[in-house]
Design an enzyme around this catalytic site. Structure first.
Site, PDB file in Angstrom:
ATOM      1  N   GLU A  20       0.857  -1.221   0.003  1.00 47.24           N
ATOM      2  CA  GLU A  20       0.142   0.027  -0.041  1.00 47.24           C
ATOM      3  C   GLU A  20       1.137   1.336   0.095  1.00 47.24           C
ATOM      4  O   GLU A  20       2.090   1.292   0.818  1.00 47.24           O
ATOM      5  CB  GLU A  20      -0.918  -0.045   1.217  1.00 47.24           C
ATOM      6  N   LYS A  72      -9.388   2.668  -2.266  1.00 46.95           N
ATOM      7  CA  LYS A  72      -9.458   2.024  -0.997  1.00 46.95           C
ATOM      8  C   LYS A  72     -10.992   2.444  -0.455  1.00 46.95           C
ATOM      9  O   LYS A  72     -11.044   3.512  -0.193  1.00 46.95           O
ATOM     10  CB  LYS A  72      -8.668   2.319   0.098  1.00 46.95           C
ATOM     11  N   TYR A 120      -8.262   4.778  13.401  1.00 45.18           N
ATOM     12  CA  TYR A 120      -8.209   4.334  14.968  1.00 45.18           C
ATOM     13  C   TYR A 120      -6.725   4.137  15.088  1.00 45.18           C
ATOM     14  O   TYR A 120      -6.047   4.042  14.329  1.00 45.18           O
ATOM     15  CB  TYR A 120      -9.312   3.143  15.044  1.00 45.18           C
ATOM     16  N   CYS A 147      -5.534  -3.146   2.057  1.00 46.96           N
ATOM     17  CA  CYS A 147      -5.352  -3.193   3.549  1.00 46.96           C
ATOM     18  C   CYS A 147      -6.608  -3.128   4.329  1.00 46.96           C
ATOM     19  O   CYS A 147      -7.141  -4.506   4.487  1.00 46.96           O
ATOM     20  CB  CYS A 147      -4.500  -1.988   4.008  1.00 46.96           C
ATOM     21  N   SER A 150       0.909  -2.776   7.157  1.00 47.99           N
ATOM     22  CA  SER A 150       0.166  -3.199   8.407  1.00 47.99           C
ATOM     23  C   SER A 150       1.329  -3.191   9.421  1.00 47.99           C
ATOM     24  O   SER A 150       2.448  -4.000   9.315  1.00 47.99           O
ATOM     25  CB  SER A 150      -0.519  -4.566   8.410  1.00 47.99           C
ATOM     26  N   GLY A 193      25.043   0.344  33.762  1.00 51.65           N
ATOM     27  CA  GLY A 193      25.456  -0.703  34.556  1.00 51.65           C
ATOM     28  C   GLY A 193      23.850  -1.576  34.780  1.00 51.65           C
ATOM     29  O   GLY A 193      23.944  -2.633  35.408  1.00 51.65           O
ATOM     30  N   SER A 247      19.764   0.160  30.032  1.00 51.22           N
ATOM     31  CA  SER A 247      20.750   0.601  29.193  1.00 51.22           C
ATOM     32  C   SER A 247      21.720  -0.541  28.584  1.00 51.22           C
ATOM     33  O   SER A 247      21.973  -0.374  27.467  1.00 51.22           O
ATOM     34  CB  SER A 247      21.750   1.576  29.831  1.00 51.22           C
TER      35      SER A 247
END
Length: 554
Positions: free
Chosen positions: A58, A125, A131, A161, A187, A304, A308
């Site tokens: 897409e 489409k 959303y 899609c 997607s 340490g 990280s």
């Protein structure tokens, strides 16, 4: 790369039909470059695989998501010039690719069919999503017509899609006589998404009684990671082919077409474990963000601790050790264990490693602040100053050497504000922004099964920010097992306080965690971008007002 051995192709159709699914990493906004990528991939599919039809994802021409680039006044001119270039390239196969197309003043998310150097058909489409991270109705009108077109003698339905997730477009194409349905996708990855895609494609193909070819984008764009995993289900709903996730390539699927169109079943790509998939998504996200934005290298603070440590491993896997710089910035509360473990990992991974004490800078700041701080007690102000001094050092290295600062905060910390603005939040990209603390441990253990690069003691020792004597994370927060479970319900599932408490969680813990999440929205808005791996990340998914009077409860 192909899913089957290459075989000579007959030009006759219907009968044997060779389709190539293209999983490619397109660069958003690089319309001329994306057109060149399309042309190169089609030529490869033709020269090496004798493709009949080549299918792209897409909006391949613009990259996905192009967002407000779609509002630029020169969009149509640039898109048309790129389409003309593709049409004029002398390509033999049928090409199906995605592009924005304007008609009668409206912009559509379109699939274009090119045959013999001309755009022969266009499909708009029908179901643009609006959303979670999707905002397509801001830009695109909805199409309303299905498309079934004869390609190489086979009646092929075209969809894009979200048309697959909705009821109507696939079913209408099948009813109109399609013997094969192509679905062009962008997607984005989230945990468990590939299993949901496969189940959907299987259900739709079985219900319609026609094979579905699901072609998905691969690569990362800002916070989104696209994982590929293109696949084909036959008319009985059985998966006949599946491309690997997180890999670019050309993937061949052969069909035998007559009264029906049947894919030739192939060995399926082995599924990734849950941790392997998340880890690969994070690696791809770092690699593309750094590379596509033109950074020469990355720099990060190596404390340490486990966050990280995992960030360093991901950075090296994404970029190689020559492009990664790790900096230990100890203070009087930094333990010898942290110093030893940071140095051990940096040595194991072969990165440029520096140790810069922040003690002199801290003392200078405190001397300057001595008068206004007179009569006050030591609190988080002094702790935050340590983090901010480290941020200044990292940003200075970034400015001087053109390196992107990777921050190391995880989703649990971001949720409850267990971080320092302009301190450990200072940087350009947060690798673990959508990774809960409990999952940080899981991913660290997973990475050590590939090759042991994170010292075991880093994984097993109690987490600590080491900003105060004998400090532990759970001095100020519930244990991470409890914290992450509450956050999963409140942030990702939108459950209320009372619902979470009814599920067996302590009321005081729930109310405290929810309060911390709510009051730290302002801080998260200032946090760097980071990859999304869940269905509700702290980015495009979440749009809560900073200023509000909403009270948590039922």
């Amino acid at each position: 790369m192909s899913l089957t051995a290459d075989q000579p192709r007959s030009p006759q159709a219907p009968g044997p039909l060779r389709l190539v699914m293209v999983q490619q990493d397109f660069l958003v906004g690089d319309i001329p470059g994306n057109a060149q990528r399309i042309v190169a991939a089609v030529r490869q599919a033709d020269d090496q695989h004798q493709a009949d039809i080549v299918v792209f994802p897409e909006l391949a021409l613009t990259g996905y998501p192009p967002e407000d680039l779609l509002l630029r006044p020169s969009l149509d001119i640039r898109v048309q010039a790129a389409i003309d270039e593709i049409c004029g390239a002398g390509l033999a196969p049928v090409v199906v690719f995605g592009a924005p197309v304007r008609e009668n003043g409206k912009l559509y998310n379109a699939a274009l069919v090119m045959e013999n150097g001309k755009i022969s058909h266009r499909y708009f489409k029908q179901c643009p999503p609006n959303y979670q991270v999707f905002d397509e109705k801001r830009y695109f009108a909805s199409g309303f017509e299905s498309l079934v077109v004869s390609l190489r003698g086979v009646d092929v339905g075209i969809t894009v899609c979200e048309d697959l997730w909705a009821e109507g477009p696939v079913e209408t194409a099948a009813a109109a006589g399609a013997k094969l349905v192509l679905n062009l996708n962008a997607s984005p990855y989230s945990q468990g998404k590939q299993l949901r895609r496969k189940a959907l494609v299987q259900r739709k193909a079985k219900a319609a009684g026609v094979p579905i070819v699901y072609v998905n984008l691969v690569g990362a764009q800002d916070e989104l990671v696209f994982d590929g995993g293109s696949l084909v289900a036959d008319g009985k709903g059985e998966i006949a082919a599946e491309a690997p996730q997180f890999e670019q390539g050309l993937f061949i699927v052969d069909f035998e077409c007559g009264e029906t169109c049947q894919p030739v079943t192939q060995p399926l790509s082995p599924p990734l474990s849950a941790s392997a998939a998340v880890y690969q998504a994070l690696v791809m996200g770092v690699r593309d963000y750094v590379g596509k934005n033109g950074f020469k290298s990355v720099v990060l603070g190596l404390s340490g601790g486990i966050d990280s440590a995992l960030t360093l491993a991901i950075a090296v896997d994404a970029l190689g050790n020559a492009q990664v710089r790790a900096v230990m910035m100890p203070f009087r509360y930094t333990s010898d264990i942290s110093l030893q473990d940071a140095e051990a990992q940096a040595s194991t991974m072969g990165v440029h490693y520096d140790v810069f004490s922040i003690e002199p800078m801290y003392d200078a700041f405190m001397a300057t602040l001595a008068e206004p701080f007179t009569g006050t007690i030591v609190d988080t102000t002094e702790e935050n100053l340590q983090a901010r001094l480290r941020g200044v050092l990292l940003m200075s290295l970034s400015n001087k050497f053109g390196s992107l600062v990777l921050t190391t905060g995880n989703k649990s910390e971001m949720a409850v504000g267990y971080s320092t603005l302009y301190g450990d939040m200072a940087g350009g990209f947060d690798v673990l922004k959508d990774v809960a603390k409990t999952q940080v441990f899981e991913l660290s253990r997973y990475r050590n099964t590939v090759a042991p690069v994170i010292p075991e003691r880093v994984i097993t020792r109690p987490p600590s920010a080491e900003l105060a004597p004998d400090q532990k994370d759970d001095d100020n927060l519930p244990g991470y097992d409890v914290l992450d479970a509450i956050l999963q319900r409140y942030v990702e599932q939108d459950e209320s306080a009372e619902v979470i408490i009814a599920a067996g969680f302590d009321r005081a813990d729930v109310e405290r965690v929810i309060r911390l999440v709510d009051i730290n929205e302002y801080k998260r808005r200032q946090a760097p971008i980071g990859m999304r791996i869940s269905e509700r990340g702290f980015g495009k998914d979440r749009r809560y007002p900073i200023t509000n009077a909403w009270k948590s409860g039922v």
